[in-house]
Scaffold this motif. Structure first.
Motif, PDB file in Angstrom:
ATOM      1  N   ALA A 183       0.829  -1.201   0.000  1.00 35.25           N
ATOM      2  CA  ALA A 183       0.000   0.000   0.000  1.00 35.25           C
ATOM      3  C   ALA A 183       0.870   1.261   0.000  1.00 35.25           C
ATOM      4  N   ALA A 184       0.244   2.386  -0.392  1.00 36.18           N
ATOM      5  CA  ALA A 184       0.974   3.647  -0.535  1.00 36.18           C
ATOM      6  C   ALA A 184       1.489   4.184   0.790  1.00 36.18           C
ATOM      7  N   GLU A 185       0.840   3.797   1.894  1.00 38.37           N
ATOM      8  CA  GLU A 185       1.186   4.388   3.182  1.00 38.37           C
ATOM      9  C   GLU A 185       2.620   4.116   3.619  1.00 38.37           C
ATOM     10  N   LYS A 186       3.216   3.041   3.135  1.00 41.20           N
ATOM     11  CA  LYS A 186       4.604   2.769   3.521  1.00 41.20           C
ATOM     12  C   LYS A 186       5.516   3.887   3.051  1.00 41.20           C
ATOM     13  N   GLY A 187       5.259   4.397   1.839  1.00 43.78           N
ATOM     14  CA  GLY A 187       6.051   5.512   1.332  1.00 43.78           C
ATOM     15  C   GLY A 187       5.851   6.763   2.161  1.00 43.78           C
ATOM     16  N   TYR A 188       4.624   7.011   2.586  1.00 39.25           N
ATOM     17  CA  TYR A 188       4.341   8.189   3.412  1.00 39.25           C
ATOM     18  C   TYR A 188       5.105   8.110   4.730  1.00 39.25           C
ATOM     19  N   VAL A 189       5.076   6.918   5.338  1.00 43.06           N
ATOM     20  CA  VAL A 189       5.715   6.729   6.641  1.00 43.06           C
ATOM     21  C   VAL A 189       7.226   6.912   6.528  1.00 43.06           C
ATOM     22  N   ARG A 190       7.812   6.339   5.495  1.00 43.27           N
ATOM     23  CA  ARG A 190       9.258   6.470   5.307  1.00 43.27           C
ATOM     24  C   ARG A 190       9.647   7.917   5.057  1.00 43.27           C
ATOM     25  N   ASP A 191       8.866   8.616   4.235  1.00 40.49           N
ATOM     26  CA  ASP A 191       9.195  10.002   3.916  1.00 40.49           C
ATOM     27  C   ASP A 191       9.071  10.903   5.141  1.00 40.49           C
ATOM     28  N   ALA A 192       8.258  10.476   6.113  1.00 41.17           N
ATOM     29  CA  ALA A 192       8.120  11.242   7.360  1.00 41.17           C
ATOM     30  C   ALA A 192       9.324  11.030   8.277  1.00 41.17           C
ATOM     31  N   GLY A 193      10.238  10.135   7.882  1.00 42.45           N
ATOM     32  CA  GLY A 193      11.452   9.924   8.660  1.00 42.45           C
ATOM     33  C   GLY A 193      11.364   8.828   9.697  1.00 42.45           C
ATOM     34  N   ILE A 194      10.318   8.015   9.643  1.00 39.51           N
ATOM     35  CA  ILE A 194      10.183   6.894  10.575  1.00 39.51           C
ATOM     36  C   ILE A 194      11.065   5.744  10.078  1.00 39.51           C
ATOM     37  N   ALA A 195      11.951   5.277  10.927  1.00 38.71           N
ATOM     38  CA  ALA A 195      12.924   4.266  10.530  1.00 38.71           C
ATOM     39  C   ALA A 195      12.259   2.940  10.199  1.00 38.71           C
ATOM     40  N   ASP A 196      12.873   2.187   9.274  1.00 36.71           N
ATOM     41  CA  ASP A 196      12.320   0.904   8.853  1.00 36.71           C
ATOM     42  C   ASP A 196      12.109  -0.046  10.025  1.00 36.71           C
ATOM     43  N   GLY A 197      12.970   0.044  11.025  1.00 36.31           N
ATOM     44  CA  GLY A 197      12.843  -0.823  12.183  1.00 36.31           C
ATOM     45  C   GLY A 197      11.582  -0.572  12.995  1.00 36.31           C
TER      46      GLY A 197
END
Length: 292
Positions: free
Chosen positions: A163-177
């Motif tokens: 889903a698109a939300e993964k890109g939003y979360v990453r761009d907000a600076g939330i680490a993959d972990g």
């Protein structure tokens, strides 16, 4: 699609062959994906349509097909002379591969129109917009309001696979972990209930529907995330093979008649939580979204 996928030479050859098969796929009557496709579907009497079994977009309840996409696309295809939507259910990550493999003619799953997806398939014009929200425990103990607040709080968030939300979360600076990938919306709700994640990020429409059957959870006020400084409204549309643009164009003509009529739009989709606020703005186009 998952960023960690590694394509070996053998898999690349296989995918190329798959693309060739998709380009030559036929419906009953011998028509390929060109100007003959719509007449062939009319003759057949149904169109095969894929869903991710995700409420409120397209789902099965008691053996009945329900949701925003069946309601809207049923009207469109009836106007095109194709009276029946014949559903095929797939996991989210399998929707576009199944389309390219010729398993169905259309994806009707509330799929966001994104540039990387536009490279693989042809989208209709937007049929809705849906700001993002977060599902959290009742009382919102972490006081989350948007992705920036989630980053500051150091919380763990869940997103749906593909889903698109993964890109939003990453761009907000939330680490993959601190990002957990889940297969289905209910998996996200269950993960919040169990404390495995602090928030589940998805469209507000989806989460409001999910909250109806999940006690002890609440949905934050919707917000518009950013990627590269650009607001992301999560516009969704129907998806076709790139070789089926004549069908897509005919679909768009009938879709425009509905999205231009506020009362008709709300009457069709209101039961699934869609309001006039979900109507796409007049200036929002798929061409613009695909080029973003």
């Amino acid at each position: 699609m998952p960023s960690k996928t590694v394509l070996t030479r053998r898999r690349l050859i296989g995918l190329a062959a798959l693309g060739g098969l998709a380009a030559c796929s036929k419906v009953e009557g011998g028509a390929t994906d060109d100007a003959e496709l719509l007449p062939a579907l009319r003759k057949r009497g149904y169109v095969k349509v894929a869903y991710a079994n995700e409420a409120p977009y397209g789902f099965r309840e008691g053996g009945t097909l329900k949701g925003e996409a069946p309601a809207l696309h049923g009207e469109v295809f009836k106007a095109l002379g194709v009276p029946e939507l014949r559903p095929v259910f797939s996991e989210w990550d399998g929707l576009i591969p199944g389309l390219l493999a010729g398993k169905y003619e259309v994806i009707s799953a509330g799929m966001a129109i994104l540039p990387d997806r536009c490279e693989k398939a042809a989208f209709s014009e937007p049929e809705f917009i849906s700001p993002t929200a977060m599902m959290v425990p009742s009382g919102n103990p972490k006081k989350l309001t948007d992705l920036a607040s989630a980053k500051r709080a150091g919380v763990t968030v869940g997103v749906m696979s593909g889903a698109a939300e993964k890109g939003y979360v990453r761009d907000a600076g939330i680490a993959d972990g601190r990002i957990k990938t889940l297969t289905k919306p209910q998996d996200g709700a269950d993960a919040v209930k169990s404390g495995r994640i602090d928030a589940f990020v998805l469209t507000g429409v989806s989460l409001r529907w999910l909250a109806r059957t999940n006690k002890g959870l609440q949905v934050t006020e919707p917000f518009v995330p950013m990627i590269g400084g650009v607001k992301q409204y999560s516009p969704g549309g129907a998806v076709f093979r790139k070789t089926a643009t004549s069908l897509r164009d005919a679909f768009n003509v009938q879709l425009k008649k509905i999205t231009s009529d506020r009362e008709r739009y709300v009457r069709l989709l209101g039961a699934y939580g869609f309001t006039a606020a979900e109507l796409p703005p007049a200036g929002l186009s798929t061409a613009r979204l695909c080029a973003a």
